[in-house]
Motif scaffolding. Structure first.
Motif, short mmCIF file in Angstrom:
data_model
loop_
_atom_site.label_atom_id
_atom_site.label_comp_id
_atom_site.label_asym_id
_atom_site.label_seq_id
_atom_site.Cartn_x
_atom_site.Cartn_y
_atom_site.Cartn_z
N LYS A 131 32.55 4.85 -9.61
CA LYS A 131 31.10 4.86 -9.63
C LYS A 131 30.63 4.93 -11.07
N ARG A 132 29.73 4.01 -11.38
CA ARG A 132 29.22 3.94 -12.74
C ARG A 132 27.85 4.58 -12.80
N THR A 133 27.68 5.47 -13.75
CA THR A 133 26.38 6.13 -13.87
C THR A 133 25.48 5.25 -14.73
N ARG A 134 24.35 4.91 -14.18
CA ARG A 134 23.40 4.08 -14.90
C ARG A 134 22.47 4.97 -15.71
N THR A 135 22.21 4.55 -16.92
CA THR A 135 21.31 5.32 -17.76
C THR A 135 19.88 4.99 -17.39
N GLY A 136 19.08 6.01 -17.31
CA GLY A 136 17.68 5.81 -16.97
C GLY A 136 16.91 5.28 -18.16
N LYS A 137 15.97 4.37 -17.87
CA LYS A 137 15.17 3.79 -18.95
C LYS A 137 14.13 4.80 -19.40
#
Length: 160
Positions: A73-79
Motif C-alpha cells: 500500500k502506497r501512502t499518497r501525500t495530501g496536496k
C-alpha cells in the motif's frame, strides 16, 4: 496412486522410495537425507539456512513466494495549497470559486482601463513634444566586430 515420500532433513526436498539415506542421530531421532551431499553437510554440522540451495535459506530470504504477496500500500501525500507572493490563500480560493464569466469580464474591464490609460498617455506626450521625430532616442545597432574601444582588432582599436 499415492507414493509414500519423506522430506530431507537438510534441504527439505522430497525423497522418493529407493533414494536417500536414513541416519539415526545420537538422541535416537531418525533423519532422512536425500543425497550424499546432504548427508556430508549434515555430518559437518552445516546449517541449512546458510546454504543457498536449501528451502530453509529460501524461506529465510523470502524467495519464491510471489503469488501470495499482495501489492504494497502506497501512502499518497495530501496536496497542500500555499499562498503565492502576490496573493493570499483566501484570495486564491475566492478566485477559484468564481465563475469563469465573472473572471473574463474582470479581465476585459482591466484591459479596457489599461488601453484607456495608454491612449491618455500617448495624447499627452504627442501634444507636449513639438519635435520633428516622434522618437526622442533612436539607437542604431552596430555589430561588435566593427571596431570600438575594445581590443578586438577593429578599426578603432589602439592596442596591438
Amino acid at each position: 496412486m499415492v507414493i509414500n515420500t519423506e522430506l530431507c532433513a537438510l534441504s527439505e526436498y522430497r525423497i522418493y522410495p529407493g533414494n536417500g539415506k536414513l541416519m539415526i542421530r545420537r538422541d535416537g531421532k531418525p533423519i532422512w537425507l536425500g543425497s550424499s551431499k546432504a548427508f556430508s553437510l549434515t555430518i559437518q554440522r552445516k546449517k541449512a539456512a546458510k546454504l543457498v540451495w536449501t528451502q530453509a535459506w529460501r524461506r529465510l530470504h523470502k524467495k519464491g513466494i510471489t503469488e501470495t504477496t499482495t501489492k504494497k500500500k502506497r501512502t499518497r501525500t495530501g496536496k497542500v495549497q500555499r499562498a503565492v507572493v502576490g496573493a493570499s490563500l483566501e484570495e486564491i480560493r475566492k478566485k477559484a470559486s468564481q465563475k469563469s464569466e465573472v473572471r473574463t469580464a474582470q479581465r476585459d474591464a482591466a484591459l479596457k482601463e489599461l488601453k484607456a490609460k495608454k491612449a491618455a498617455n500617448k495624447g499627452k506626450s504627442g501634444k507636449g513634444s513639438s519635435s520633428a521625430g516622434s522618437k526622442p532616442h533612436s539607437f542604431q545597432k552596430v555589430p561588435k566586430h566593427m571596431g570600438g574601444k575594445g581590443s578586438r582588432g577593429g578599426k578603432g582599436s589602439t592596442q596591438r
